[in-house]
Motif scaffolding. Structure first.
Motif, PDB file in Angstrom:
ATOM      1  N   PRO A 172      96.952  32.244 113.423  1.00 32.82           N
ATOM      2  CA  PRO A 172      96.322  33.519 113.795  1.00 32.82           C
ATOM      3  C   PRO A 172      95.479  34.055 112.649  1.00 32.82           C
ATOM      4  O   PRO A 172      95.728  33.740 111.474  1.00 32.82           O
ATOM      5  N   PRO A 173      94.473  34.872 112.956  1.00 34.62           N
ATOM      6  CA  PRO A 173      93.555  35.374 111.919  1.00 34.62           C
ATOM      7  C   PRO A 173      94.266  36.054 110.756  1.00 34.62           C
ATOM      8  O   PRO A 173      93.848  35.924 109.607  1.00 34.62           O
ATOM      9  N   GLY A 174      95.355  36.772 111.020  1.00 34.80           N
ATOM     10  CA  GLY A 174      96.041  37.485 109.951  1.00 34.80           C
ATOM     11  C   GLY A 174      96.678  36.577 108.917  1.00 34.80           C
ATOM     12  O   GLY A 174      96.948  37.003 107.790  1.00 34.80           O
ATOM     13  N   LEU A 175      96.924  35.306 109.263  1.00 38.32           N
ATOM     14  CA  LEU A 175      97.540  34.360 108.333  1.00 38.32           C
ATOM     15  C   LEU A 175      96.553  33.320 107.820  1.00 38.32           C
ATOM     16  O   LEU A 175      96.815  32.675 106.805  1.00 38.32           O
ATOM     17  N   ARG A 176      95.448  33.150 108.517  1.00 40.01           N
ATOM     18  CA  ARG A 176      94.514  32.079 108.171  1.00 40.01           C
ATOM     19  C   ARG A 176      94.009  32.224 106.738  1.00 40.01           C
ATOM     20  O   ARG A 176      93.882  31.238 106.014  1.00 40.01           O
ATOM     21  N   GLY A 177      93.751  33.454 106.327  1.00 41.30           N
ATOM     22  CA  GLY A 177      93.234  33.663 104.982  1.00 41.30           C
ATOM     23  C   GLY A 177      94.276  33.467 103.893  1.00 41.30           C
ATOM     24  O   GLY A 177      93.930  33.310 102.724  1.00 41.30           O
ATOM     25  N   ARG A 178      95.544  33.470 104.274  1.00 40.82           N
ATOM     26  CA  ARG A 178      96.615  33.285 103.292  1.00 40.82           C
ATOM     27  C   ARG A 178      97.155  31.853 103.305  1.00 40.82           C
ATOM     28  O   ARG A 178      98.072  31.543 102.544  1.00 40.82           O
ATOM     29  N   TYR A 179      96.625  31.023 104.175  1.00 39.77           N
ATOM     30  CA  TYR A 179      97.102  29.648 104.306  1.00 39.77           C
ATOM     31  C   TYR A 179      96.628  28.801 103.132  1.00 39.77           C
ATOM     32  O   TYR A 179      95.439  28.713 102.835  1.00 39.77           O
TER      33      TYR A 179
END
Length: 507
Positions: A172-179
């Motif tokens: 999901p977008p909310g986790l993609r940047g922290r992956y």
């Protein structure tokens, strides 16, 4: 997504799981009947009279226990373009998983199956937030050391890849940047190149979470150490580890040594065929997840191979008995033998531990030793003798002119060898005798088996074997125990003459 929201969602999910634990059979019956209703018009549904199913008993009377070779011809039809074979529509995505009976297996991953897998990952993340706080967890990158995200064409307009890679592409977008390590690194096809790139990436990151198989994470730590020797101070805000695939206990000391502290841990049980269980409680095993759209059945291991094995549900499984798991899932798997064996340890919620694989055991002398037992014996011997293992496997040692009764060979690659090799072997022998009555009877007075041997192989032997066998990567692991010597002999041939330790006395 903010940390406060994550904390609220974690609390809400905890209450939902507590409510679910009070009505497990109702949730399971609803899951099965929903799957049957949706697949009623498929080739499989028509041939098994899904339209006439009104109960679990109706279903079990119509659908037998299935394995990969039973489903393979049907899934080949789907790959060739046929629709509505075992699930409505035609799956575009497929994943490969290694098998003990049919080699690599190609399993469909439907949109509904993706949703089921996503629930498991989401639950693990919420449990992590409950342990360290949502704000802290989301304050930096989270490392998911998984499979390659690059896909390959298969069949008619199909795509195949590692399951963890498929799931990573749908974060999901909310986790993609922290992956972390990021799609640019995770798309590198070669595992060792990908691991080296991941090490370079995470060495400079403020990691908050680790997720992966313990054995492969330790290799990542070694890569980071080569770049920066101060790995123990590298991630001061790292608080939680999500792990699965192999038992953590044999690797615990090395993790604490490499990181310089003990992390909060959450164990998960994800299989390519379905996400089965998550550690929701502090002890007692993993909680069987009943609301992922999967219907579970449990066959006593002694019934495997029978024409009509007993098939238990969550309503009537017994604690401390070994079962093989059957899955019915929205990927179009119907009473499918997963291949793992489990033992239930507690109720409310229903919890289990994975005890091994259906075909991973050693029974050359009537001892019937399973994975759970050799892992527990190894941990006990290491604790008692100040040893740490990198990897190990157990194989039968067949009778010969010089060894008329035979026994077990433990092929071990040590990270830290024991102080006294013979005492270490005796510790293994004693621990396994306490865990397994059949083994103890065979070993008493050397009447049926002689003492085990520990054969120490050179550092890197197991890794080299996995490279040669094409088994590098998070989808693969070293079999802990086999009922033949193929793996053991290949490891010994790769290592050269091993150092041997034997316990000379009978028990």
């Amino acid at each position: 997504m903010g940390g406060v929201l994550l904390d609220r969602l974690a609390d809400r999910r905890r209450r939902a799981l507590e409510a679910l634990a009070r009505r497990p059979m109702g949730a399971q019956k609803a899951a099965l009947l929903d799957l049957v209703r949706r697949a009623e018009g498929t080739r499989f549904g028509r041939s098994h009279d899904f339209a006439g199913i009104r109960s679990i008993e109706d279903y079990q009377a119509r659908v037998g226990v299935g394995q990969y070779l039973d489903f393979c011809p049907l899934w080949t039809r789907a790959l060739e373009g046929e629709r509505d074979v075992t699930w409505p529509g035609r799956p575009r995505y497929w994943t490969k998983t290694s098998g003990t009976t049919a080699g690599d297996k190609t399993i469909p991953v439907t949109d509904e199956a993706f949703a089921s897998h996503r629930k498991g990952g989401w639950d693990a993340l919420l449990l992590a937030a409950a342990k360290v706080g949502g704000q802290h967890l989301l304050g930096g990158p989270m490392l998911f050391l998984g499979g390659c995200t690059r896909l390959s064409p298969i069949g008619v307009n199909g795509l195949v890849g590692d399951l963890s890679g498929l799931v990573a592409r749908r974060l999901p977008p909310g986790l993609r940047g922290r992956y972390s390590p990021g799609l640019d690194v995770s798309s590198i096809p070669d595992w060792e190149t990908r691991l080296a790139a991941a090490a370079r990436r995470v060495a400079g990151q403020d990691l908050r979470l680790l997720s992966g198989m313990p054995s492969w994470l330790l290799i990542l730590f070694d890569e980071v150490s080569r770049l920066h020797p101060d790995v123990t101070d590298r991630w001061p805000n790292l608080g939680v580890l999500i792990h699965g695939g192999v038992a953590f206990a044999p690797y615990r000391l090395r993790f604490e040594e490499r990181l310089g502290r003990r992390l909060d841990r959450i164990e998960v049980y994800p299989a390519s065929e379905g996400f089965v269980a998550v550690q929701t409680e502090a002890s007692g095993g993993l909680t069987l997840m009943l609301d992922y759209g999967i219907f579970y059945e449990f066959v006593p291991v002694e019934d495997l191979g029978l024409g009509r094995p007993r098939r238990h549900t969550v309503a009537d499984v017994e604690l401390d008995r070994s079962y093989a798991i059957l899955l019915t899932t929205p990927a179009g798997l119907w009473s499918y033998i997963l291949g793992d064996t489990v033992r239930f340890t507690a109720r409310d919620p229903l919890r289990l531990v994975v005890t091994g694989r259906v075909r991973h055991f050693v029974n050359a002398f009537g001892e019937n030793v399973i994975v759970e037992e050799v892992e527990q014996a190894m941990v006990s011997a290491c604790d008692a003798n100040g040893a740490e293992v990198a990897e190990f496997t157990v194989a039968p040692r067949y009778p010969s002119a010089t060894d008329p009764r035979g026994g077990h060979d433990w092929i071990v690659e040590f990270h830290r060898p024991p102080r006294d090799g013979q005492r270490f072997v005796r510790s293994i022998d004693t621990a396994l005798s306490a865990l397994n009555t059949d083994y103890r009877i065979k070993r008493t007075g050397d009447v049926g088996m002689t003492a085990p041997r520990v054969l120490e192989v050179a550092p890197g032997t197991f890794h080299q074997w996995m490279r040669t066998a094409g088994k590098l990567g998070d989808q693969h692991k070293v079999p802990r125990v086999m009922n033949h010597r193929d793996l053991a002999d290949e490891l010994l041939a790769a290592s050269g003459p091993p150092r041997e330790e034997t316990a000379a006395s009978a028990i």
